[in-house]
Write a protein that holds these residues in place. Structure first.
Motif: not given
Lengths: 246, 246
Positions: A4, B21-22, B24-25, B28-29, B122, B125, B162
């Protein structure tokens, strides 16, 4: 480096050292490009490496970009349903559906997904890249130079090489402008975020080490609408190449 | 994991655990997606997160894919020159050139480059993804559901989540089929490589743990040409959305 972090550090690299990319590394980059997803697995793209110096100069002339004449490996990325159409005909099928808008879009997307993988793979090995949309300044010429058959279309060039110098990171639009929930949001709903962005981008353009100037996102849009190369002929060329002919 | 290794391990993931997926993540993506290159920096794309369960079911119905009704975060990826056209009009400019083939292609490419970055981020992570070209099975419906204005076009969906289970890696075309030097190569020049590939792909289809069957690349092409959703209306819809109207 974390992946990332690597992706977030992306910037266009237009100047490269004379050190060539060896064939093994190039081949590795192509392999990684191919691992991107592909619409119904048709893998509808091709890469063309330009190694002939005369051809390189001819393509550089189309782009009108002096740095394309210099260092770096030049690829032309091609949306390609010709291969699939040929294989369809070999098994006695009518390939007509491959010329429809749906399959044209898919081939553009396949080519672009693969190219972004190639860019990421290259950057992970310390290489830099720049996309050359300017390869379409004279798309008919590129089609002729590369003998591109029906159901292929050049999309852009890509220069890859070992960086010589470094650019600053260019600030992107705020997330509020590009990420919505459950439906489209008009720009009037995120004007404050856009105003902030205009200022951020203005600071970037004024402070950057190469080609510093007074500009903001309004200027970016103005530039697009007053382009010296509006490429109005592209729809005709797409039709001539056999695409969008339902 | 090394970035090239990560990219080479890509496969579509269609089944996800219930773990969300929260935000924040997700944010970020999106940020990492935005760091991809963009044609003349117009950043001509938008992502729409689908969080409303009714809307999710309506879009799942368009795709006809039962797994879209299940877990995973759903994004619709949109080629978007509407934002730029609006900003152009705000500064008194005629945005007409943004509707040309050149800028439509660029918006598809911008959207696709950004999405591939999002996919790579993604996967780095531990998330899996699948592209949903099937979101265009009824593009008019998706346009209506998401209130997509003129100069926008939905391109595909993307499910992110996930992973629950794992697929085998799908073998890609040989490099000889997708990477040429100084000009286009007809499939007749690499028939041996294609024959090998047919066998490799046949072995993959026969041995894979889900939906094992007798198939090869000829079968992939045959499937494309006999699709239940040929989407012949897409060119008309592109025109209705204001694109390709030179």
């Amino acid at each position: 480096m974390d992946t990332i972090e690597l992706l977030n550090q992306h910037r266009s690299q237009r100047t490269f050292s004379a050190k060539p990319i060896n064939n093994e590394l190039l081949s590795q980059l192509i392999t990684t490009a191919q691992h991107a997803a592909s619409s119904i697995f048709l893998q509808a793209y091709s890469f063309i490496s330009i190694t002939d110096p005369v051809l390189r100069q001819q393509i550089a002339a189309v782009t009108t970009m002096p740095f394309v004449q210099q260092n770096g490996h030049l690829l032309i990325v091609v949306a390609d349903q010709h291969r699939n159409a040929t294989l369809a005909q070999q098994q006695g099928l009518d390939p007509q559906l491959l010329s429809a808008a749906d399959r044209f879009l898919a081939s553009v997307e396949d080519a672009t997904l693969a190219t972004q993988n190639l860019v990421t793979a290259a950057e992970s090995r310390g290489l830099g890249t720049v996309f050359l949309g300017s390869a379409l300044n004279d798309a008919a010429k590129v089609i002729e130079l590369l003998h591109l058959p029906k159901l292929t279309m050049p999309l852009f060039g890509l220069l890859i090489g070992y960086p010589d110098g470094e650019n600053e990171l260019k600030p992107r639009l705020p997330e509020a402008a590009v990420h919505f929930t459950n439906g489209y949001q008009e720009p009037t709903t995120y004007t404050a975020a856009l105003t902030d962005y205009q200022q951020t981008l203005q600071q970037y353009y004024q402070a950057r080490s190469h080609n510093a100037r007074h500009a903001d996102f309004d200027q970016v849009i103005r530039g697009a609408l007053t382009s010296k190369h509006p490429r109005r002929e592209l729809l005709t060329i797409l039709h001539q190449q056999g695409f969008l002919n339902e």
